[in-house]
Write a protein that holds these residues in place. Sequence first.
Motif, mmCIF file in Angstrom:
data_model
loop_
_atom_site.group_PDB
_atom_site.id
_atom_site.type_symbol
_atom_site.label_atom_id
_atom_site.label_comp_id
_atom_site.label_asym_id
_atom_site.label_seq_id
_atom_site.Cartn_x
_atom_site.Cartn_y
_atom_site.Cartn_z
ATOM 1 N N PRO A 197 5.673 -2.484 1.219
ATOM 2 C CA PRO A 197 5.078 -3.489 2.111
ATOM 3 C C PRO A 197 4.545 -2.811 3.384
ATOM 4 O O PRO A 197 5.250 -2.011 4.009
ATOM 5 C CB PRO A 197 6.252 -4.421 2.431
ATOM 6 C CG PRO A 197 7.224 -4.207 1.321
ATOM 7 C CD PRO A 197 7.090 -2.775 0.938
ATOM 8 N N VAL A 198 3.311 -3.131 3.753
ATOM 9 C CA VAL A 198 2.722 -2.530 4.954
ATOM 10 C C VAL A 198 2.308 -3.577 5.984
ATOM 11 O O VAL A 198 2.060 -3.234 7.145
ATOM 12 C CB VAL A 198 1.500 -1.649 4.603
ATOM 13 C CG1 VAL A 198 1.928 -0.442 3.792
ATOM 14 C CG2 VAL A 198 0.420 -2.445 3.872
ATOM 15 N N ALA A 199 2.223 -4.840 5.589
ATOM 16 C CA ALA A 199 1.850 -5.888 6.549
ATOM 17 C C ALA A 199 2.291 -7.239 6.018
ATOM 18 O O ALA A 199 2.210 -7.509 4.815
ATOM 19 C CB ALA A 199 0.345 -5.895 6.793
ATOM 20 N N SER A 200 2.752 -8.090 6.932
ATOM 21 C CA SER A 200 3.105 -9.479 6.601
ATOM 22 C C SER A 200 2.253 -10.394 7.470
ATOM 23 O O SER A 200 2.251 -10.269 8.700
ATOM 24 C CB SER A 200 4.594 -9.738 6.872
ATOM 25 O OG SER A 200 5.398 -8.951 6.025
ATOM 26 N N ASP A 233 0.859 -1.175 0.000
ATOM 27 C CA ASP A 233 0.000 0.000 0.000
ATOM 28 C C ASP A 233 0.900 1.231 0.000
ATOM 29 O O ASP A 233 2.121 1.124 0.121
ATOM 30 C CB ASP A 233 -0.918 -0.004 1.233
ATOM 31 C CG ASP A 233 -2.221 0.769 1.013
ATOM 32 O OD1 ASP A 233 -2.205 1.742 0.218
ATOM 33 O OD2 ASP A 233 -3.241 0.406 1.629
ATOM 34 N N THR A 234 0.295 2.403 -0.127
ATOM 35 C CA THR A 234 1.046 3.638 0.043
ATOM 36 C C THR A 234 1.351 3.827 1.530
ATOM 37 O O THR A 234 0.674 3.229 2.381
ATOM 38 C CB THR A 234 0.248 4.838 -0.475
ATOM 39 O OG1 THR A 234 -0.964 4.949 0.283
ATOM 40 C CG2 THR A 234 -0.075 4.686 -1.947
ATOM 41 N N GLY A 254 -10.857 0.820 0.303
ATOM 42 C CA GLY A 254 -11.464 -0.502 0.241
ATOM 43 C C GLY A 254 -10.786 -1.454 -0.714
ATOM 44 O O GLY A 254 -11.390 -2.440 -1.154
ATOM 45 N N CYS A 255 -9.520 -1.184 -1.057
ATOM 46 C CA CYS A 255 -8.748 -2.065 -1.951
ATOM 47 C C CYS A 255 -7.650 -2.767 -1.149
ATOM 48 O O CYS A 255 -7.297 -2.332 -0.056
ATOM 49 C CB CYS A 255 -8.054 -1.262 -3.058
ATOM 50 S SG CYS A 255 -9.103 -0.167 -4.016
ATOM 51 N N ASN A 256 -7.117 -3.828 -1.715
ATOM 52 C CA ASN A 256 -5.836 -4.322 -1.210
ATOM 53 C C ASN A 256 -5.077 -5.049 -2.311
ATOM 54 O O ASN A 256 -5.659 -5.616 -3.235
ATOM 55 C CB ASN A 256 -5.977 -5.162 0.065
ATOM 56 C CG ASN A 256 -6.653 -6.489 -0.138
ATOM 57 O OD1 ASN A 256 -6.214 -7.308 -0.941
ATOM 58 N ND2 ASN A 256 -7.733 -6.713 0.611
ATOM 59 N N LEU A 257 -3.759 -4.960 -2.204
ATOM 60 C CA LEU A 257 -2.839 -5.580 -3.162
ATOM 61 C C LEU A 257 -1.878 -6.455 -2.365
ATOM 62 O O LEU A 257 -1.198 -5.964 -1.467
ATOM 63 C CB LEU A 257 -2.072 -4.508 -3.937
ATOM 64 C CG LEU A 257 -0.988 -5.005 -4.911
ATOM 65 C CD1 LEU A 257 -1.596 -5.843 -6.018
ATOM 66 C CD2 LEU A 257 -0.217 -3.813 -5.489
ATOM 67 N N ARG A 258 -1.841 -7.743 -2.703
ATOM 68 C CA ARG A 258 -1.024 -8.657 -1.901
ATOM 69 C C ARG A 258 -0.178 -9.549 -2.797
ATOM 70 O O ARG A 258 -0.525 -9.828 -3.956
ATOM 71 C CB ARG A 258 -1.923 -9.529 -1.024
ATOM 72 C CG ARG A 258 -2.622 -10.630 -1.794
ATOM 73 C CD ARG A 258 -3.572 -11.448 -0.966
ATOM 74 N NE ARG A 258 -4.077 -12.565 -1.735
ATOM 75 C CZ ARG A 258 -5.291 -13.082 -1.587
ATOM 76 N NH1 ARG A 258 -6.119 -12.597 -0.675
ATOM 77 N NH2 ARG A 258 -5.664 -14.113 -2.332
ATOM 78 N N LEU A 259 0.921 -9.998 -2.223
ATOM 79 C CA LEU A 259 1.782 -11.021 -2.830
ATOM 80 C C LEU A 259 1.744 -12.228 -1.912
ATOM 81 O O LEU A 259 2.143 -12.151 -0.747
ATOM 82 C CB LEU A 259 3.209 -10.504 -2.967
ATOM 83 C CG LEU A 259 4.253 -11.523 -3.428
ATOM 84 C CD1 LEU A 259 3.922 -12.068 -4.806
ATOM 85 C CD2 LEU A 259 5.648 -10.896 -3.417
ATOM 86 N N ARG A 260 1.242 -13.345 -2.433
ATOM 87 C CA ARG A 260 1.164 -14.569 -1.630
ATOM 88 C C ARG A 260 2.161 -15.581 -2.186
ATOM 89 O O ARG A 260 2.145 -15.882 -3.394
ATOM 90 C CB ARG A 260 -0.258 -15.127 -1.636
ATOM 91 C CG ARG A 260 -0.431 -16.392 -0.808
ATOM 92 C CD ARG A 260 -1.902 -16.664 -0.550
ATOM 93 N NE ARG A 260 -2.430 -15.775 0.482
ATOM 94 C CZ ARG A 260 -3.728 -15.627 0.740
ATOM 95 N NH1 ARG A 260 -4.631 -16.280 0.027
ATOM 96 N NH2 ARG A 260 -4.132 -14.799 1.694
ATOM 97 N N GLN A 261 2.984 -16.089 -1.315
ATOM 98 C CA GLN A 261 4.042 -17.021 -1.712
ATOM 99 C C GLN A 261 3.449 -18.216 -2.449
ATOM 100 O O GLN A 261 2.549 -18.896 -1.957
ATOM 101 C CB GLN A 261 4.789 -17.485 -0.459
ATOM 102 C CG GLN A 261 6.155 -18.057 -0.711
ATOM 103 C CD GLN A 261 6.861 -18.332 0.605
ATOM 104 O OE1 GLN A 261 6.714 -19.398 1.198
ATOM 105 N NE2 GLN A 261 7.618 -17.344 1.083
ATOM 106 N N ARG A 277 8.215 -6.305 -6.485
ATOM 107 C CA ARG A 277 7.742 -5.102 -7.167
ATOM 108 C C ARG A 277 6.352 -5.376 -7.725
ATOM 109 O O ARG A 277 6.166 -6.292 -8.519
ATOM 110 C CB ARG A 277 8.692 -4.716 -8.298
ATOM 111 C CG ARG A 277 8.306 -3.450 -9.044
ATOM 112 C CD ARG A 277 9.380 -3.083 -10.063
ATOM 113 N NE ARG A 277 9.027 -1.887 -10.809
ATOM 114 C CZ ARG A 277 8.319 -1.888 -11.940
ATOM 115 N NH1 ARG A 277 7.895 -3.042 -12.438
ATOM 116 N NH2 ARG A 277 8.047 -0.764 -12.568
ATOM 117 N N PRO A 278 5.342 -4.611 -7.295
ATOM 118 C CA PRO A 278 3.985 -4.860 -7.781
ATOM 119 C C PRO A 278 3.909 -4.803 -9.300
ATOM 120 O O PRO A 278 4.564 -3.959 -9.926
ATOM 121 C CB PRO A 278 3.174 -3.725 -7.145
ATOM 122 C CG PRO A 278 3.940 -3.358 -5.922
ATOM 123 C CD PRO A 278 5.380 -3.529 -6.299
ATOM 124 N N PRO A 279 3.134 -5.683 -9.929
ATOM 125 C CA PRO A 279 3.023 -5.706 -11.390
ATOM 126 C C PRO A 279 2.459 -4.388 -11.927
ATOM 127 O O PRO A 279 1.537 -3.811 -11.339
ATOM 128 C CB PRO A 279 2.056 -6.864 -11.661
ATOM 129 C CG PRO A 279 2.052 -7.678 -10.414
ATOM 130 C CD PRO A 279 2.330 -6.742 -9.297
#
Length: 492
Positions: free
Chosen positions: A109-112, A42-43, A52-59, A89-91
């Motif tokens: 990154p804002v949360a793991s 996130d910013t 109300g959005c989220n962008l995540r990277l899941r292993q 790096r987000p797509p």
Amino acid sequence: MLEREIKLAVTPSFHLPNLEDVAAAVETSPVDERRLETVYYDTPDLRLARWGCNLRLRQGEGWTLKLPTTTEGRTLNRRELEFPGDGNRPPDAAVALVIAYVRRSTLVPVASLSTVRRRVQLKSRDGAVLAEVVDDDVSVIQGLRIQNRFREVEVELRDPSADRLLDPILARLRHAGASDEDQASKLVRALGARATAAPEVDPILLAPTARAADLVRHVIAVSVASLLRHDPGVRLGDDPEDVHRARVATRRLRSQLRTFRSLLDPAWASALRADLRWLGAGLGTVRDKQVMSQRLRGRTTALAAEDAPVVGELADELQAESEEARARLVLDMRTDRYIDLIERLVEASRAPALTTQADQPAATAMPALARRDWTRLRKGVQQLPEPAADAALHRIRILAKRARYAAEAAAPIAGKTVPRFSEAAAALQDTLGDHQDSATAQEWLRGAGSGSRAFVAGELCALEREVAAHDRAEWPKVWKKLDRKRLRRWMM
């Protein structure tokens, strides 16, 4: 993909109940358990989460973007898009969809989260997944330690036919100890109060004693928030309503900046209206083609069955033209001009460039401002020649729209008769809008081709002429309902 889910709260001692016989003709998979390692981006000021959005990277799964949430009945609905990749790096394709929120900020990154997931799938007898029930034990990781833990159960409906399963699944889960809770995402629960803060554009509540300056900020924020909420959908292109709502927001804001011009710095308002006109033109081209395509498809049953394929061909051609126009619009929405416009609109929703006249009470200023728009509309109607040209009727529609938007701006402070005035103005706008859509469709159909296409286009053109004639006969009656003194007492 449209994600449809309900979340439930559970205690540490909760166990997933047996769902084997929850409904007829439904088979249940064995419980499977796995660990999910997820990093959310996130910013720094959490703009995505606040919208109300989220962008995540899941292993092992790649990137997932979830767009703003809506509620329909009991379920939370949101678009969910997946993107390949496992880097940090987000797509670019994902970022492009939320660039109106990110703008010139950065995604970090804002949360793991580390999640132990226990999942049960409910399938039809042919193996199609109808629903999933997942029990998530979530650990919020800060550095090398667990900062927080929570647990939740989600019921996700994967197929439209799965609605019938919702009540028996929820009953079984509640009987096992699950309880209703707010529908906050894992990210919001992990980040806490910062993620639940209002979006950066948040219309203020207005009291009857509000100043004109407060009303201006409120009105601007309402339209800017609507534009921003529908921006990702315009880019995505899966729902024509997003283009419609973004166009309405742009038009309303342009009109209301005009209505409030005596309260605003002229150069500031003029520059903003010019860029909104540029954006509105792009949205309008897309929307007009969408409307014509839908309009032609709606005429299919009025023609002979053998003409239906040609009607479909014409409608498809318009839809293709609409998509080409949307592609051009999306390119424009990636430019610095658009990003600068959004930055200025966000700032305008907080601190518009006001004149000293904005210090007066809104209840004093607003009636005179709205009356000015009403007077222009009434004078325009009175000066119409007989018969009026299509362009002249279109002009009356524009004036009716301005009067309506002025009334909508006044609604929070001007009393109970304002909504009735707005409804009557909207009725006039709709009737004349249908007339304009008919005139535009006729013009397009006259150049639609030769042979069988020309024949069917001629039939459709004849139907549109009947519609236009009906609208011409109807609009004076609609006008009389609007032109009643009791509807505009609030302007006096």
